[in-house]
Design a protein around this motif. Structure first.
Motif, PDB file in Angstrom:
ATOM      1  N   GLU A  31       0.838  -1.197   0.000  1.00 25.26           N
ATOM      2  CA  GLU A  31       0.000   0.000   0.000  1.00 25.26           C
ATOM      3  C   GLU A  31       0.870   1.243   0.000  1.00 25.26           C
ATOM      4  O   GLU A  31       1.908   1.287   0.663  1.00 25.26           O
ATOM      5  N   ASN A  32       0.449   2.254  -0.757  1.00 22.59           N
ATOM      6  CA  ASN A  32       1.122   3.543  -0.690  1.00 22.59           C
ATOM      7  C   ASN A  32       0.116   4.624  -0.332  1.00 22.59           C
ATOM      8  O   ASN A  32      -1.082   4.369  -0.203  1.00 22.59           O
ATOM      9  N   SER A  33       0.618   5.834  -0.156  1.00 27.56           N
ATOM     10  CA  SER A  33      -0.223   6.977   0.221  1.00 27.56           C
ATOM     11  C   SER A  33      -0.352   7.943  -0.937  1.00 27.56           C
ATOM     12  O   SER A  33       0.515   8.010  -1.817  1.00 27.56           O
ATOM     13  N   THR A  35      -0.108  11.294  -2.997  1.00 25.33           N
ATOM     14  CA  THR A  35       0.844  12.405  -3.009  1.00 25.33           C
ATOM     15  C   THR A  35       0.155  13.743  -3.241  1.00 25.33           C
ATOM     16  O   THR A  35       0.771  14.793  -3.090  1.00 25.33           O
ATOM     17  N   GLY A 147       0.590   8.007  -6.181  1.00 21.27           N
ATOM     18  CA  GLY A 147       0.941   7.560  -4.844  1.00 21.27           C
ATOM     19  C   GLY A 147       2.438   7.571  -4.619  1.00 21.27           C
ATOM     20  O   GLY A 147       3.238   7.721  -5.558  1.00 21.27           O
ATOM     21  N   THR A 148       2.829   7.393  -3.377  1.00 20.23           N
ATOM     22  CA  THR A 148       4.233   7.417  -2.991  1.00 20.23           C
ATOM     23  C   THR A 148       4.944   6.149  -3.449  1.00 20.23           C
ATOM     24  O   THR A 148       4.323   5.148  -3.811  1.00 20.23           O
ATOM     25  N   ARG A 180      -1.739   5.635  -7.008  1.00 21.11           N
ATOM     26  CA  ARG A 180      -2.115   5.293  -5.642  1.00 21.11           C
ATOM     27  C   ARG A 180      -2.696   3.888  -5.698  1.00 21.11           C
ATOM     28  O   ARG A 180      -3.667   3.631  -6.415  1.00 21.11           O
ATOM     29  N   SER A 182      -3.101  -0.226  -3.693  1.00 20.94           N
ATOM     30  CA  SER A 182      -3.001  -1.152  -2.571  1.00 20.94           C
ATOM     31  C   SER A 182      -3.369  -2.547  -3.055  1.00 20.94           C
ATOM     32  O   SER A 182      -4.149  -2.704  -3.999  1.00 20.94           O
TER      33      SER A 182
END
Length: 221
Positions: A31-33, A35, A147-148, A180, A182
């Motif tokens: 999973e990323n967050s 940006t 996403g990150t 982004r 997950s």
């Protein structure tokens, strides 16, 4: 009666040990967050397929994946394929084999698009999860959230040439990072040898009980 109790106890303990050992292997999440950035447009005839390359963290099952849009595009579908490129960004690669394609989804108006492919993956191998409007009837266009960078989450890729399945005509242009994204994975669980031994002993003793009962029944007949 005593043999039956012993057999039942062995089986019960073996099942408990097997269940306990399976709980030691929890699901793994990539999973990323967000940006705050995005890539657009997605959903037009020339912007048909946007995907995320990732590395399977375990050998097991890809249970679900989610890609985030800024708003809805009407009809689209999700898919997962084997990726024939490296783990870091490079050009000239694509989906070598399709593992899953969902039915058309027109129930979401934007945000998180989640699919449950339940396909087998191998640790360290590359895959691509993507959203596509190819063959569907999108009602507009939108942006896809960025996403990150996180371990296992590789890079953004797209395909505007038509059907992305079994197709090496994916493109990049520039390494803009990641969508982004997950994904949830569950491992393959194998009962420990000790629990299998207890289950086998229990089954063996139960078999002995059955044989003895049959012999008694014949004697009294």
């Amino acid at each position: 009666m005593r043999l039956k109790i012993v057999a039942t106890t062995c089986i019960a303990i073996g099942l408990l040990m097997s269940t306990a050992s399976s709980h030691l292997f929890a699901d793994v999440i990539l999973e990323n967050s967000a940006t705050g950035g995005d890539i657009g447009p997605f959903g037009l005839s020339g912007s048909q397929t946007y995907g995320q390359v990732f590395t399977a963290p375990i050998t097991g099952t890809l249970d679900s994946f989610t890609i985030y849009l800024v708003s809805g595009v009407g009809e689209l579908h999700g898919a997962v394929g084997e990726w024939n490129g490296p783990a870091t960004f490079d050009t000239g690669y694509g989906e070598s084999y399709n593992l899953y394609t969902s039915a058309t989804d027109d129930s979401i108006v934007g945000g998180a698009y989640t699919f449950s492919p339940n396909v087998s993956v191998v640790a360290g191998e590359q895959y691509v999860a993507y959203l596509s409007v190819y063959g569907d009837s999108p009602t507009g266009s939108t942006d896809v959230a960025l996403g990150t960078s996180e371990p296992g989450i590789g890079y953004f890729a797209w395909n505007h040439s038509g059907d992305p399945q079994n197709d090496s005509a994916w493109d990049y242009g520039a390494n803009v990072g990641n969508l982004r994204f997950s994904a949830s994975f569950s491992p393959i669980t194998v009962p420990e040898p000790s629990s299998l031994t207890l289950l086998g002993m229990g089954a063996g003793v139960l078999g002995l009980v059955v044989v003895r009962r049959r012999r008694r029944a014949k004697r009294t007949a």
